[in-house]
Design a protein around this motif. Structure first.
Motif, PDB file in Angstrom:
ATOM      1  N   ARG A 151       0.736  -1.098  -0.219  1.00 24.85           N
ATOM      2  CA  ARG A 151       0.444   0.168  -0.312  1.00 24.85           C
ATOM      3  C   ARG A 151       0.556   1.307  -0.118  1.00 24.85           C
ATOM      4  NH1 ARG A 151      -2.822   1.218   5.692  1.00 24.85           N
ATOM      5  NH2 ARG A 151      -3.335   3.749   4.182  1.00 24.85           N
ATOM      6  N   ARG A 193       7.935   1.949  -4.026  1.00 21.20           N
ATOM      7  CA  ARG A 193       8.518   1.477  -2.860  1.00 21.20           C
ATOM      8  C   ARG A 193       7.228  -0.326  -3.403  1.00 21.20           C
ATOM      9  NH1 ARG A 193       8.420   4.150   2.587  1.00 21.20           N
ATOM     10  NH2 ARG A 193       7.093   3.719   2.781  1.00 21.20           N
ATOM     11  N   ALA A 194       6.337   0.284  -3.025  1.00 21.18           N
ATOM     12  CA  ALA A 194       5.529  -0.634  -2.663  1.00 21.18           C
ATOM     13  C   ALA A 194       5.604  -1.575  -3.473  1.00 21.18           C
ATOM     14  CB  ALA A 194       3.559  -0.294  -2.987  1.00 21.18           C
ATOM     15  N   THR A 229       8.012  -4.424  -3.534  1.00 24.43           N
ATOM     16  CA  THR A 229       7.918  -5.760  -2.354  1.00 24.43           C
ATOM     17  C   THR A 229       7.089  -6.950  -3.180  1.00 24.43           C
ATOM     18  OG1 THR A 229       5.715  -4.872  -2.306  1.00 24.43           O
ATOM     19  CG2 THR A 229       7.248  -4.108  -0.397  1.00 24.43           C
TER      20      THR A 229
END
Ligand SMILES: Nc1ncnc2c1ncn2[C@@H]1O[C@H](COP(=O)(O)OP(=O)(O)OP(=O)(O)O)[C@@H](O)[C@H]1O
Ligand SMILES: [Mg+2]
Lengths: 436, 291
Positions: free
Chosen positions: B99, B184-185, B188
């Protein structure tokens, strides 16, 4: 308009200076206002209110001079301070490697120079213990951002582990050292597990309490720890189990000077302690430098920056904090067992809250997370009071003044620049943003 | 409420069933159900305070829902995860739900590249043998780190931040920070990406680039996106499926065209005109407010 402005300025200036003078007077009253001395075995005090007056007047005009100086020379105080600080920091950073190598060389050569004597070596060892503790606490406070006010508890656990193991089981220093580290780390985990869910101030309070609990237990568990009497005749370390530091060997080990075929000198023992703590401190430092660049080190720093974001990226905050806490505690344990063997005697006196406060002050003053900053701050905070010893009862005042000066001059600590752990581009142009 | 021909079809990715979230007496979400499909962009819209962010907070484990079931059908692992039962940090780690935040949350004192490496923490932790191999400097770890930097570089290129990789992330302009948070999300390697007002505060050009980024993520990464957004033109252009909530309850659900013309939605956004046409639950809320 401008006249009124100036008037207002004058008024606020007077107010500010007056307030400062009042505070100074209040502080000076107990510190300098009375001089106690001993008349035929009874304590009497003589009042010296003129001293208080002098202090208040000096502070009043001093404060005024600072305010006027600031307004005329640095219209915007914050920027000026940042700028001046930046330039010194830049010089240091540009020649970083060279400076560090020179410093390390100087530190290694020091015991062989004529400057080395019992007193100077002792003092150096004393500073190095705090450097090591500072580097250890830096992992917890500087990197992981966990405010730990009870760090001295782990230092105590390390010291008592060594003292008890060595006196009861006759284990050598080199076996006890890792054991002391493990014990301290276990205490870190036991404490950390329930406590690390707390944030900020709450964590600080609980760790403070823990530090005191450990001290109180050491004080009262007489059968085990010796209570206020402490533990004495803690054995000295041997030279890696090969030799020992005495004029004539005992216990079947040859004396150090005979092993190496050199002249006996009582200084050898102190030099050995010096190099031992230097090595321990450097291990702490290298470990930190290395782990900072590993995933767990980055996660610590990320946790310091934003715990919520960390959780949204799948990082387990409890485990990550726990690892920082345990590793920090482990280094305190190492330092503690060194302390025990150097002193030969330990008691709960040595592990009071003030120790935690000094170590924390070293980390904060050094600039959170900065390794070099910790060294500078240890020198200032540990050597400072020693140097000001001449000033007798004013040394704490001078010391406090020095700390205030540092905080005004560099509010983020002596070395506040953070070095990135990894770079994509190696040219300096692209680093613009990083340098800002 | 919504007529059958406008139902969205696809393979379910994230199923929200009877989600209720109460804060004391306040019902922030009341009995909300909808399904987000694989490889689709599902927009969650509604007026301020409707409960959109609260839905995300439930999905990503920041809040424990009072009631309801949140199921993620993992397309790769072929498993179902009940998100309401999982610890917050395990949701991105195991179930692959990532998120972003309405008010950007970057690691401000760390560089752009470091932000993207922290996002790959769990994989790197394993590769570094929980730091043991890393401390020893083994080749295995160095290779893993190089791969992590490769992935970071890929996303930096995507969001146009490669040149600024070594900047402190707090020194980036606002628009760059928004895109960095998405990158960045994505680092993952999620299966579902929840974006909370990603275009808030962006200029029209940046908003357009953002749209392209969403299409890219949907088509190339083949993951599902959940999008909270106030910019209606953006929502209508980019999404495959729109869910409208008001006062925590769903008032419309379907294709963008369907939702755009749904009278309940128009009322929620523009205020009511004819009382008798209000759906019962909304009418209740309005009465509550007027009383
Ligand atoms: N932790 C909380 N405690 C109490 N009330 C909360 C909490 N979180 C959200 N709320 C309430 O729930 C309601 C929905 O909030 P939410 O943030 O989900 O709205 P939103 O749809 O995201 O609004 P916006 O468009 O302004 O971001 C609000 O009335 C809010 O005050
Ligand atoms: Mg919101």
């Amino acid at each position: 308009m401008s006249v009124q402005n100036q008037k207002l300025d004058m008024l606020s200036l007077l107010k500010e200076s007056g307030l400062a003078a009042l505070i100074a007077a209040a502080l000076a009253l107990p510190l300098a206002g009375f001089k106690t001395f001993d008349v035929n075995g009874t304590l009497t005090a003589e009042t010296r209110f003129n001293w208080v007056l002098v202090a208040a007047v000096v502070v009043f005009f001093g404060r005024m001079a600072i305010s006027i100086g600031q307004k005329t020379f640095f219209p915007s105080m914050g920027q000026a301070a940042g700028g001046a600080a930046g330039s010194i920091g830049d010089v240091i950073n540009q020649n970083r490697t060279l400076l560090l190598c020179l410093l390390l060389a100087a530190v290694i050569i020091f015991p062989f120079t004529p400057m080395a004597n019992r007193h100077s070596l002792d003092l150096a060892v004393y500073v190095l213990i705090y450097v090591m503790l500072g580097w250890g606490l830096n992992i917890v406070v500087g990197l992981a951002g966990l405010l730990d006010l009870g760090y001295v508890a782990f230092y105590a656990v390390g010291a008592y582990s060594y003292a008890l193991l060595a006196t009861t089981y006759d284990l050598s220093f080199w076996i006890c050292l890792p054991l002391a580290g493990i014990f301290a780390a276990s205490f870190g985990i036991i404490l950390g597990f329930p406590v690390l869910r707390l944030r900020g101030d709450y964590l600080a309070i609980v760790t403070l309490g823990f530090g005191e609990i450990i001290r109180v237990v050491l004080l009262n568990w007489y059968e085990f720890t010796g209570g206020p009497d402490g533990i004495s005749s803690i054995p000295k370390p041997t030279f890696f189990g090969l030799a020992e530091f005495s004029r004539s060997g005992s216990d079947g080990l040859p004396p150090f000077h005979e092993l190496f075929g050199i002249e006996y000198s009582s200084l050898h023992k102190f030099m050995f302690f010096y190099f031992l703590i230097l090595a321990l401190a450097l291990v702490t430092n290298l470990f930190t430098l290395r782990i900072r660049k590993l995933p767990v080190g980055r996660a610590w720093e990320a946790l310091r920056e934003d715990e919520t974001a960390c959780r949204s990226l799948g990082i387990n905050p409890t485990n990550t904090k726990l690892s920082a806490f345990a590793i920090g505690a482990m280094f305190a344990g190492f330092a503690g067992s060194f302390f025990a063997t150097r002193q030969g005697f330990i008691s709960p006196e040595s592990f009071t809250f003030i120790e935690s406060a000094i170590i924390l002050a070293i980390v904060v003053l050094g600039g959170m997370g900065s390794q070099v900053g910790v060294v500078l701050a240890s020198i200032v905070l540990v050597l400072g009071p020693e140097i000001f010893r001449e000033l007798a009862e004013y040394r704490m005042l001078a010391f406090g003044g020095l700390m205030v000066l540092v905080m005004v001059w560099k509010p983020k600590g002596l070395m506040s620049k953070r070095n990135p752990t990894v770079l994509m581009h190696n040219d300096t142009n692209a680093k613009q943003g990083a340098a800002k | 409420m919504s007529d059958q021909s406008h139902e969205v079809s696809g393979v379910p990715l994230l199923e929200v069933e009877h989600l209720t979230m109460r804060f004391g007496g306040l019902v922030a979400i009341g009995d909300l159900s909808f399904t987000a499909m694989r490889e689709q962009i599902t927009a969650l819209i509604g007026p301020n305070g409707a409960g959109k962010t609260t839905v995300f907070n439930c999905l990503t484990g920041f809040y424990k829902p009072t009631e309801g079931r949140l199921t993620l059908h993992h397309p790769v692992k072929q498993e179902q995860y009940y998100l309401e039962q999982m610890d917050g940090f395990r949701i991105p780690q195991v179930a692959g739900v990532a998120r972003t935040f309405q008010n950007i949350r970057l690691f401000g004192n760390m560089t752009v590249l470091e932000n993207l490496l922290v996002a790959q923490h769990n994989k790197l932790m394993v590769e570094s043998g929980f730091s043991v191999f890393g401390l020893l400097g083994l080749k295995k770890y160095r290779k893993a780190e190089a791969e992590a930097i490769e992935l970071a570089k890929y996303w930096l290129d995507r969001v146009g931040l490669y040149d600024k990789a070594d900047w402190n992330s707090s020194n980036l302009p606002y628009g760059d920070q928004r895109r960095l948070e998405i990158a960045r999300a994505m680092c993952t390697r999620p299966q579902a990406l929840c974006l909370d007002e990603p275009a808030a505060g962006l200029n029209p050009k940046e908003t357009l680039e953002m749209n392209e980024l969403f299409h890219f993520i949907k088509e190339e990464e083949k993951i599902g996106l959940l999008l909270i957004e106030h910019d209606m033109s953006m929502v209508m252009e980019v999404s495959d499926h729109v869910v409208v909530i008001d006062y925590g309850r769903k008032i419309s659900d379907g294709t963008p065209d369907h939702v755009k013309n749904d009278p309940a939605v128009i009322r929620a956004y523009l205020g009511e005109e004819e009382d008798e046409e209000l759906p019962p639950e909304v009418a209740q809320d309005f009465e509550g407010e007027n009383a």
